[in-house]
Design a protein around this motif. Structure first.
Motif, PDB file in Angstrom:
ATOM      1  N   LYS A   9      56.849 -46.817 -51.739  1.00 53.76           N
ATOM      2  CA  LYS A   9      57.732 -46.732 -52.744  1.00 53.76           C
ATOM      3  C   LYS A   9      57.219 -46.658 -54.227  1.00 53.76           C
ATOM      4  CE  LYS A   9      62.396 -48.056 -54.236  1.00 53.76           C
ATOM      5  NZ  LYS A   9      63.505 -48.540 -53.666  1.00 53.76           N
ATOM      6  N   ILE A  10      56.363 -47.890 -54.542  1.00 59.39           N
ATOM      7  CA  ILE A  10      55.675 -47.864 -55.882  1.00 59.39           C
ATOM      8  C   ILE A  10      54.880 -46.776 -56.145  1.00 59.39           C
ATOM      9  CG2 ILE A  10      54.001 -49.201 -57.098  1.00 59.39           C
ATOM     10  CD1 ILE A  10      55.019 -51.684 -55.961  1.00 59.39           C
ATOM     11  N   THR A  70      60.543 -48.746 -62.067  1.00 65.21           N
ATOM     12  CA  THR A  70      59.635 -48.544 -63.121  1.00 65.21           C
ATOM     13  C   THR A  70      58.204 -48.752 -62.917  1.00 65.21           C
ATOM     14  OG1 THR A  70      61.495 -48.970 -64.771  1.00 65.21           O
ATOM     15  CG2 THR A  70      59.289 -48.888 -66.014  1.00 65.21           C
ATOM     16  N   ALA A  71      57.565 -47.796 -62.640  1.00 68.24           N
ATOM     17  CA  ALA A  71      56.226 -48.164 -61.958  1.00 68.24           C
ATOM     18  C   ALA A  71      55.125 -47.364 -63.234  1.00 68.24           C
ATOM     19  CB  ALA A  71      55.960 -47.427 -60.590  1.00 68.24           C
ATOM     20  N   SER A  72      54.134 -47.947 -63.456  1.00 66.33           N
ATOM     21  CA  SER A  72      52.981 -47.424 -64.276  1.00 66.33           C
ATOM     22  C   SER A  72      51.682 -47.605 -63.598  1.00 66.33           C
ATOM     23  CB  SER A  72      52.912 -48.185 -65.653  1.00 66.33           C
ATOM     24  OG  SER A  72      52.331 -49.508 -65.503  1.00 66.33           O
ATOM     25  N   TYR A  73      50.873 -47.014 -63.993  1.00 67.32           N
ATOM     26  CA  TYR A  73      49.377 -47.049 -63.245  1.00 67.32           C
ATOM     27  C   TYR A  73      48.813 -48.445 -63.494  1.00 67.32           C
ATOM     28  CZ  TYR A  73      44.507 -46.502 -62.108  1.00 67.32           C
ATOM     29  OH  TYR A  73      43.271 -46.588 -61.572  1.00 67.32           O
ATOM     30  N   ASN A  99      51.480 -51.284 -62.005  1.00 67.57           N
ATOM     31  CA  ASN A  99      51.963 -51.419 -60.340  1.00 67.57           C
ATOM     32  C   ASN A  99      51.089 -50.481 -59.331  1.00 67.57           C
ATOM     33  OD1 ASN A  99      54.402 -50.754 -62.358  1.00 67.57           O
ATOM     34  ND2 ASN A  99      54.736 -52.469 -60.845  1.00 67.57           N
ATOM     35  N   ALA A 100      50.886 -49.146 -59.741  1.00 70.13           N
ATOM     36  CA  ALA A 100      50.363 -48.317 -58.831  1.00 70.13           C
ATOM     37  C   ALA A 100      48.381 -48.446 -58.830  1.00 70.13           C
ATOM     38  CB  ALA A 100      50.325 -47.008 -59.191  1.00 70.13           C
ATOM     39  N   CYS A 124      56.907 -43.317 -56.036  1.00 67.96           N
ATOM     40  CA  CYS A 124      58.021 -43.317 -57.731  1.00 67.96           C
ATOM     41  C   CYS A 124      57.126 -43.070 -58.692  1.00 67.96           C
ATOM     42  CB  CYS A 124      58.864 -44.550 -57.518  1.00 67.96           C
ATOM     43  SG  CYS A 124      60.202 -44.557 -55.976  1.00 67.96           S
ATOM     44  N   TRP A 125      56.029 -43.877 -58.669  1.00 63.12           N
ATOM     45  CA  TRP A 125      55.201 -43.609 -59.981  1.00 63.12           C
ATOM     46  C   TRP A 125      54.822 -42.228 -60.172  1.00 63.12           C
ATOM     47  CZ3 TRP A 125      49.471 -42.598 -59.510  1.00 63.12           C
ATOM     48  CH2 TRP A 125      48.997 -42.536 -60.703  1.00 63.12           C
ATOM     49  N   ILE A 126      54.400 -41.543 -58.991  1.00 63.95           N
ATOM     50  CA  ILE A 126      54.006 -40.093 -59.205  1.00 63.95           C
ATOM     51  C   ILE A 126      55.054 -39.351 -59.566  1.00 63.95           C
ATOM     52  CG2 ILE A 126      53.398 -38.144 -57.703  1.00 63.95           C
ATOM     53  CD1 ILE A 126      51.330 -40.410 -56.113  1.00 63.95           C
TER      54      ILE A 126
END
Length: 115
Positions: free
Chosen positions: A103-104, A37-40, A43-44, A107-109
């Protein structure tokens, strides 16, 4: 026995050599986003601020293609280009992201690039 060696050297060996010639695994790297579970904002974004929003890279004054990458809107607009560059190990230029950092971003994209 000679026939088997000939087949190996003419067919299998060139394929093995081609597959081993990509930087950081390139397109051969597998990014399983299950459970990621990645968000700008969480995480990103911090990765972009650390590795992209730098002088001589993609800061506010950047003329490097695709231009500044200083905020969510700018990054979101070119997210698919960023994905390919990160996946292939071409960006960031001055360092190498860890497999987890790649990966972050990927996966975020892939999950819709939410804020």
């Amino acid at each position: 026995m000679k026939k088997a060696y000939l087949v190996f050297s003419m067919l299998v060996l060139p394929i093995l050599i081609m597959l081993s010639c990509s930087k950081n695994g390139g397109d051969n790297e597998n990014f399983d986003c299950t459970g990621v579970t990645a968000s700008y904002s969480t995480n990103a974004g911090p990765l972009f601020q650390t590795y992209c929003n730098q002088p001589a890279c993609h800061d506010a004054a950047s003329t490097n293609d695709p231009g500044p990458l200083t905020n969510y809107s700018q990054i979101y607009t070119v997210r698919l280009r960023i994905r390919e560059q990160v996946k292939q190990g071409l960006m960031p230029q001055n360092t190498t992201l860890t497999a987890e950092q790649k990966k972050i971003i990927i996966c975020w994209i892939d999950s819709g690039a939410s804020y």
